[in-house]
Design a protein around this motif. Structure first.
Motif, short mmCIF file in Angstrom:
data_model
loop_
_atom_site.label_atom_id
_atom_site.label_comp_id
_atom_site.label_asym_id
_atom_site.label_seq_id
_atom_site.Cartn_x
_atom_site.Cartn_y
_atom_site.Cartn_z
N UNK A 22 4.25 -2.81 6.66
CA UNK A 22 5.40 -2.13 6.05
C UNK A 22 6.70 -2.80 6.44
N UNK A 23 6.74 -3.44 7.60
CA UNK A 23 7.98 -4.05 8.09
C UNK A 23 8.31 -5.34 7.36
N UNK A 24 7.37 -5.84 6.55
CA UNK A 24 7.62 -7.06 5.78
C UNK A 24 7.97 -6.75 4.33
N UNK A 25 8.04 -5.48 3.97
CA UNK A 25 8.31 -5.11 2.59
C UNK A 25 9.77 -5.30 2.22
N UNK A 66 0.86 -1.18 0.00
CA UNK A 66 0.00 0.00 0.00
C UNK A 66 0.90 1.24 0.00
N UNK A 67 0.31 2.38 -0.34
CA UNK A 67 1.07 3.63 -0.31
C UNK A 67 1.54 3.92 1.11
N UNK A 68 0.71 3.67 2.11
CA UNK A 68 1.10 3.91 3.49
C UNK A 68 2.32 3.06 3.87
N UNK A 69 2.32 1.82 3.47
CA UNK A 69 3.47 0.95 3.77
C UNK A 69 4.74 1.46 3.11
N UNK A 82 5.36 4.62 2.32
CA UNK A 82 5.75 5.86 2.99
C UNK A 82 6.44 5.58 4.32
N UNK A 83 5.98 4.57 5.03
CA UNK A 83 6.62 4.22 6.31
C UNK A 83 8.01 3.64 6.08
N UNK A 84 8.12 2.78 5.10
CA UNK A 84 9.43 2.19 4.82
C UNK A 84 10.41 3.26 4.36
N UNK A 85 9.91 4.26 3.66
CA UNK A 85 10.77 5.33 3.15
C UNK A 85 11.40 6.13 4.29
N UNK A 86 10.63 6.51 5.32
CA UNK A 86 11.24 7.28 6.42
C UNK A 86 12.20 6.42 7.23
N UNK A 87 11.94 5.12 7.28
CA UNK A 87 12.81 4.23 8.05
C UNK A 87 14.11 3.89 7.34
N UNK A 88 14.25 4.37 6.09
CA UNK A 88 15.50 4.10 5.35
C UNK A 88 16.66 4.87 5.95
N UNK A 89 16.38 5.97 6.66
CA UNK A 89 17.42 6.80 7.27
C UNK A 89 17.98 6.08 8.50
N UNK A 90 19.27 5.82 8.56
CA UNK A 90 19.82 5.07 9.71
C UNK A 90 19.56 5.72 11.06
N UNK A 91 19.52 7.06 11.11
CA UNK A 91 19.34 7.73 12.39
C UNK A 91 17.89 7.67 12.87
N UNK A 92 16.95 7.31 11.98
CA UNK A 92 15.54 7.19 12.37
C UNK A 92 15.33 5.82 13.00
N UNK A 93 15.16 5.80 14.31
CA UNK A 93 15.01 4.53 15.02
C UNK A 93 13.60 3.98 14.91
N UNK A 94 12.60 4.88 14.77
CA UNK A 94 11.22 4.45 14.74
C UNK A 94 10.36 5.54 14.12
#
Length: 330
Positions: free
Chosen positions: A311-314, A277-280, A282-294
């Motif tokens: 999103x965590x299974x993508x 989904x688009x939401x999944x 978008x969530x995976x995209x922000x989590x690509x940054x190493x400094x973003x823990x959550x």
């Protein structure tokens, strides 16, 4: 009356936790925020079901603030009820965070960043939550009229008093982040988390804030990763009745311009191509940054919660997909 809730024994089997900066604390990559969906406007049973399902799926971090509701204070009260009836036995498996910094009560001591406001607000939050301490206490926004030393000193006092385990800040710019982190480090209560707004549609923290957080040895935990629902499939074919664009003060139908919806449709095409989904996406995209823990997600139903956690299974984003996302946003 004792709760019949027993946590799923497999709740930790499929969740991978991330270390927050240079601390010993690990957080789930998606945390449950109680900003807009927890309060008197929604059924308590629905709120309880969302929290308990999140915990059963390995979500151990619950993000609150003194003014979350509606009305202000309601989210903490409702979560306190869930803690008392269902999660008390699991308190040591849960990270509870709260904040103070926005208007909470009338008069000169119910807002901003003074020592009096921050510490009295924390006492009120603990009472609503029914807790002796929170795991993270944030200053919710910078206050230009209060010396930063006073605001950070209040966070340090909260830790020294045993009312918080870690310190956090939110909505601070790069220079403010550096200064706050230096003060907290000097006091022996190093900055753990910075909570900024971050999404595909709001990338302002890429202009120095994320770097300042990393330099401080802290981590970012981002809010509004779905841009108030704009980065979902909700508005692809108009504005549904009862949607956030109709009911929220943070999103208006006028925000959904033709240009923005063109970007949303292009991003949705990328997500569909990935089987998401688009939401999944978008969530995976922000989590690509190493400094973003959550990333903090909200949920109005158990089904929405479960879909976002998908999103965590993508599959990992490829360089070509990241380029396609940048092109769609251009």
């Amino acid at each position: 009356m004792p709760s019949a809730f027993v946590a799923d024994p497999a709740r930790y089997d499929s969740m991978t936790y991330r270390r927050a900066g240079r601390s010993g604390l690990r957080l789930p990559p998606l945390s449950l925020g109680l900003w807009q969906n927890f309060g008197t406007a929604r059924s308590f049973d629905t709120q309880r079901a969302i929290v308990l399902r999140a915990f059963d799926l390995g979500v151990t971090h619950f993000d609150l603030a003194n003014n979350y509701g509606p009305p202000p204070g309601a989210a903490e009260e409702f979560f306190g009820r869930i803690l008392a009836t269902d999660l008390r036995a699991y308190r040591d498996e849960i990270v509870v965070s709260t904040k103070a910094g926005y208007l909470m009560w009338p008069g000169p001591y119910g807002d901003s960043g003074s020592r009096k406001y921050l510490l009295s607000s924390l006492d009120q939050s603990l009472k609503r939550l029914g807790l002796d301490y929170v795991d993270v206490f944030y200053h919710h926004r910078p206050d230009a009229e209060t010396p930063l030393e006073e605001s950070m000193g209040a966070l340090t006092t909260a830790v020294a008093q045993g009312k918080a385990l870690y310190t956090g800040i939110s909505n601070y710019d790069p220079a403010q982040t550096e200064a706050a982190a230096a003060l907290l480090a000097a006091a022996g209560t190093p900055l753990l988390l910075h909570q900024p707004r971050y999404s595909m549609f709001d990338r302002h923290v890429e202009d120095g804030t994320l770097e300042a957080v990393e330099s401080a040895g802290a981590a970012a935990i981002v809010f509004s990763p779905l841009a108030q629902g704009m980065l979902t499939d909700r508005y692809l074919n108009g504005v549904p009745e009862g949607s956030r664009a109709v009911t929220s003060v943070f999103l208006h139908e006028s925000d959904l311009t033709d240009d923005l919806l063109t970007k949303v449709r292009a991003l949705n095409g990328i997500a569909v191509g990935r089987g998401q989904t688009l939401a999944q996406l978008a969530l995976q995209w922000v989590l690509r940054e190493p400094v973003v823990v959550s990333a903090i997600i909200g949920a109005s139903s158990v089904a929405q919660l479960e879909q976002n956690l998908g999103a965590l299974r993508g599959p990992a984003l490829t360089a070509d997909e990241l380029a396609a996302i940048d092109a769609a946003l251009a």
